[in-house]
Every structure is written in C-alpha cells, then in structure tokens.
Design a protein around this motif. Structure first.
Motif, PDB file in Angstrom:
ATOM      1  N   ILE A  81       0.707  -1.245   0.005  1.00 26.25           N
ATOM      2  CA  ILE A  81       0.109   0.111  -0.017  1.00 26.25           C
ATOM      3  C   ILE A  81       0.773   1.290   0.051  1.00 26.25           C
ATOM      4  N   ALA A  82       1.987   1.136   0.803  1.00 27.87           N
ATOM      5  CA  ALA A  82       2.564   2.584   0.964  1.00 27.87           C
ATOM      6  C   ALA A  82       3.482   2.850  -0.294  1.00 27.87           C
ATOM      7  N   LEU A  83       4.064   1.666  -0.869  1.00 30.06           N
ATOM      8  CA  LEU A  83       4.757   1.684  -2.208  1.00 30.06           C
ATOM      9  C   LEU A  83       3.590   2.344  -3.314  1.00 30.06           C
ATOM     10  N   GLY A  84       2.711   1.687  -3.513  1.00 30.19           N
ATOM     11  CA  GLY A  84       1.630   2.044  -4.231  1.00 30.19           C
ATOM     12  C   GLY A  84       1.389   3.530  -4.361  1.00 30.19           C
ATOM     13  N   PHE A  85       1.142   3.885  -3.122  1.00 27.86           N
ATOM     14  CA  PHE A  85       0.798   5.569  -2.856  1.00 27.86           C
ATOM     15  C   PHE A  85       1.896   6.432  -3.333  1.00 27.86           C
ATOM     16  N   SER A  86       3.176   5.633  -2.768  1.00 26.13           N
ATOM     17  CA  SER A  86       4.465   6.656  -3.040  1.00 26.13           C
ATOM     18  C   SER A  86       4.682   6.728  -4.583  1.00 26.13           C
ATOM     19  N   PHE A  87       4.485   5.576  -5.347  1.00 25.70           N
ATOM     20  CA  PHE A  87       4.807   5.915  -6.675  1.00 25.70           C
ATOM     21  C   PHE A  87       4.084   6.528  -7.471  1.00 25.70           C
ATOM     22  N   VAL A  88       2.600   6.529  -7.049  1.00 26.12           N
ATOM     23  CA  VAL A  88       1.757   7.583  -7.696  1.00 26.12           C
ATOM     24  C   VAL A  88       1.684   8.800  -7.368  1.00 26.12           C
ATOM     25  N   GLY A  89       2.541   9.136  -6.289  1.00 26.56           N
ATOM     26  CA  GLY A  89       2.783  10.594  -5.977  1.00 26.56           C
ATOM     27  C   GLY A  89       1.463  11.270  -5.105  1.00 26.56           C
TER      28      GLY A  89
ATOM     29  N   SER B 184       0.021  12.713  -1.624  1.00 23.86           N
ATOM     30  CA  SER B 184       0.495  13.867  -0.750  1.00 23.86           C
ATOM     31  C   SER B 184       1.445  13.499   0.211  1.00 23.86           C
ATOM     32  N   ASP B 185       2.555  14.291   0.682  1.00 24.66           N
ATOM     33  CA  ASP B 185       3.340  14.011   1.361  1.00 24.66           C
ATOM     34  C   ASP B 185       3.198  13.399   2.863  1.00 24.66           C
ATOM     35  N   PRO B 186       2.064  14.155   3.618  1.00 25.04           N
ATOM     36  CA  PRO B 186       1.626  13.293   4.766  1.00 25.04           C
ATOM     37  C   PRO B 186       1.317  11.978   4.616  1.00 25.04           C
ATOM     38  N   VAL B 187       0.477  11.543   3.640  1.00 26.23           N
ATOM     39  CA  VAL B 187       0.117  10.206   3.492  1.00 26.23           C
ATOM     40  C   VAL B 187       1.186   9.298   3.050  1.00 26.23           C
ATOM     41  N   VAL B 188       2.093   9.773   2.248  1.00 28.95           N
ATOM     42  CA  VAL B 188       3.189   8.849   1.841  1.00 28.95           C
ATOM     43  C   VAL B 188       4.174   8.769   3.293  1.00 28.95           C
TER      44      VAL B 188
ATOM     45  N   ASP C 262       6.049  21.428   6.256  1.00 26.77           N
ATOM     46  CA  ASP C 262       5.178  22.472   5.732  1.00 26.77           C
ATOM     47  C   ASP C 262       3.696  22.366   6.142  1.00 26.77           C
ATOM     48  N   GLN C 263       3.090  21.100   5.906  1.00 27.23           N
ATOM     49  CA  GLN C 263       1.621  20.918   6.270  1.00 27.23           C
ATOM     50  C   GLN C 263       1.389  20.887   7.689  1.00 27.23           C
TER      51      GLN C 263
END
Length: 382
Positions: free
Chosen positions: A43-51, A53-57, A261-262
């Motif tokens: 799940i983490a790799l999927g969200f990371s590769f699709v770009g 948001s930074d807090p989610v990644v 930042d966020q």
C-alpha cells in the motif's frame, strides 16, 4: 514471541525435522503479530509511486517499516543462533545503518549538510537513550536485574566517549579560531583527519570484538533454542528486508519537507528526533526483543554497536565522501547539540559501567530522551 511457547520452533530434540524453504517461509511470516502490518508495504509503495500527498506517503511508509523492522530482527536472531551473538548484533547494526549511510550520501549530493549532521546526532541519541531505555525497562519488568559483559560495556563506554571527543574538538576549535576562511578551512581539514583516525579505530574495534576478545561479547548458549529457518533463507531474508526498509525510508525522507510545511513541525525536531526513529526502527524492535528474552549481550551489542557504527563509521565515511564530491561536510556541530550529546553519553556511561541493568535505569534513559525531544521541539529554527 518466545520460542518456549512453540515447542516445534524452539525444540532441540534430535527427532525434529530440519528446516526447509517452505517451513522457513511459514515461520518467518507467522512468528509475530507485527506481520499483520505487512499489508502496508504494498500500500505504501503504491501511494508513493503514484505521487500521493506528502503526509500520506510519510504516514504509510512509517507504518510499513515497523513489521519490516521486526522481520529484520527475526532474521538476525536466526543467524545469531548459528554465528553467535557477536556477529549477529554486528549484522543487525550494520544492516540498520546501511540505510542511513545511503540516505546520507544522497543528501550530501544535494548539499543538505545540516540534515546529514542532524540525522547522525539523532541516530546516536535514539540508540543510547531510547533503545537502551526500552531494553532496560521492558527486560527488567519481570526480573530483578539483568547482567551483561562488563568488558563489552566498558569498551562501548570508552568508544562512545571517543565519539563525543571527535565532536567536541571541532566545536572547541571553532570557538577559538573565529569565523574567517582560515578557520573554516581548518575545521574542514581537522574533520577529515579525525575521520581517518576514527575509521582506523573502528577497524581495531572489529578486531577486538570479532577476533581477540570474542568471548566477552557472546551471550550464553541456550540449548533450548535452535534455528527454525535455513541458513540461506535467513541470509536472503535479511538482505531482502533491508532493501525494502531502505526503499520505504527513501520515500519517507522525501516526504519530510512537505510534512514540515503542512503539519507545522519544527524541522530540527524532525531531523534529530523523528527521522532516526524510522531509520533505526530495525535496531529498536530487535534490541527490545532480545532484552525481553534476557539476551542482554546481544541487546547491548545491537544498540551500542549501532551508535558506535554511526560515530566511528558512518560519520567519517560521510565526511570523506563529502571530501571527494566537493561538499564541506565536517564534524562541527552546533554547541547546543554537542552539549546534549556529551551529557547523554555521560549518563549512559554511568548506567552501564556496573554491567547490570534494571527497569528504573531504563525509565531514567527514557526520561532523558523525553527531555531532549522537548528541547529540540521548542528549539527555534535558525
């Protein structure tokens, strides 16, 4: 999970079948409830590769590293049952710090020298205060005292003191020399020369630990415990998990700026306190596991060896790497940071010099880390 609770896994009876590839895989994925969190790896790799948001990644990769760290500790313990606790602790510390070394070199190429210095300091502090604190606390809850090798403790104490000296000298040099170009060049040359000396000391330490005085770093052999995975499977698992940890750590670090930042978090706090928690997750989980099993030489070896590797290996290598790529990486830290490291090492040296630990000493180390974390949280950004 204690081997005693699984006779099939921890038995030393001669009629037990030897581990196979499939039994090794089954044990590796069912030895801890932490493995439930492995679902966050894809799940983490999927969200990371699709770009995403930074807090989610950041959040997903943070969670994904937790079960991987636990699995890294399991693989290390399996190897330690064959190679001994000394080499096992060395393997664990090395694989844990390889992530920081790679990320440090990448950050150096980008000119992020302060980020690299902050991660170095944070790694040392988290290992000697947070990791040891939890080891002493959780390991001592069911025991009056836990003992470990006095020679190993004294050696680690001396090397930690040398690590602090390598940072105190550049700070003192900078105070006397001033702010001119000559002073800056002097600090850089001093750091580079000191790094070479520290690397030599680290090599001597390895000879002392692995060759001439091995007996002082080993835990007593537990005849009730035998390897539950094959040697080849343990080695491949260790390398593969370390690779995944490195990948997740890279995504997590890449999201730091957006998170700052966020979420409005102090960047110094993230670099020195939060980031090392992730980078050293493997040592954190495995050290506490060893302490709860009363394998204190292995526990001390992982926690302190990791700190010593940061101070005697990773830091000098990063300074020398910066030397080659034209980045002025030095061992000159801010006065505030140097004082905190000095005080932390002083406390740890006092607590480990008797080669005994209890839960109260663990609570003291955790209290020291909490105070330091608050100090960096409220520290103003320059």
């Amino acid at each position: 999970m204690n081997h005693e609770s699984q006779p099939l896994l921890g038995s030393s009876r001669d009629d037990e079948p030897a581990p196979t590839f499939f039994s090794s895989m089954k044990v590796s994925f069912t030895n801890s409830w932490f493995n439930v969190l492995l679902i966050f790896v894809p799940i983490a790799l999927g969200f990371s590769f699709v770009g995403a948001s930074d807090p989610v990644v950041f959040s997903l990769n943070f969670i994904a590293i937790i079960p991987l760290a636990k699995m890294l500790g399991f693989a290390t313990e399996e190897l330690a049952l064959r190679t001994g606790s000394t080499i096992g602790s060395l393997l664990n510390a090395t694989f844990g710090n390889a992530v920081e070394l790679i990320l440090g070199i990448v950050a150096l190429k980008e000119g992020l020298i302060r980020v690299v210095q902050a991660s170095i300091l944070g790694s040392i502090l988290s290992n000697i205060l947070l990791v040891l604190g939890f080891c002493f606390l959780l390991g001592g809850l069911t025991r009056s005292e836990q003992e470990f090798s006095s020679i190993a403790a004294q050696t680690s104490s001396s090397l930690l003191s040398l690590t602090v000296l390598s940072l105190l000298v550049p700070a003192a040099f900078a105070t006397v020399a001033g702010d001119g170009k000559e002073a800056t060049d002097g600090i850089l040359a001093l750091s580079q020369g000191t790094s070479i000396v520290l690397l030599i000391v680290y090599i001597l330490y390895l000879i002392f630990q692995l060759k001439t005085h091995t007996q002082f770093f080993e835990d007593e052999v537990d005849e009730e415990e035998v390897p539950t995975t094959t040697l080849a499977f343990s080695a491949v698992l260790l390398i593969a998990v370390a690779g995944f940890v490195s990948l997740h750590a890279e995504f997590l670090v890449g999201a730091i700026e957006g998170v700052v930042d966020q979420w409005g978090i102090n960047e110094t706090f993230v670099g020195i306190i939060l980031l090392p928690l992730v980078g050293n997750a493997a040592e954190h989980v495995s050290s506490v596991t060893f302490a709860m099993k009363n394998k204190m030489n292995l526990c001390i070896g992982v926690a302190l060896s990791s700190s010593l590797q940061i101070g005697l290996l990773v830091s000098p290598v990063l300074v020398i790497a910066g030397w080659f790529i034209g980045q002025p990486m030095t061992l000159f830290f801010e006065d505030f940071e140097t004082v905190i490291l000095f005080a932390s090492v002083l406390i740890v040296n006092y607590l480990i010099q008797d080669a005994r630990s209890n839960w109260l000493e663990g609570a003291l180390l955790l209290a020291a880390y909490a105070i330091i974390a608050m100090a960096f949280f409220f520290h103003p950004i320059n």
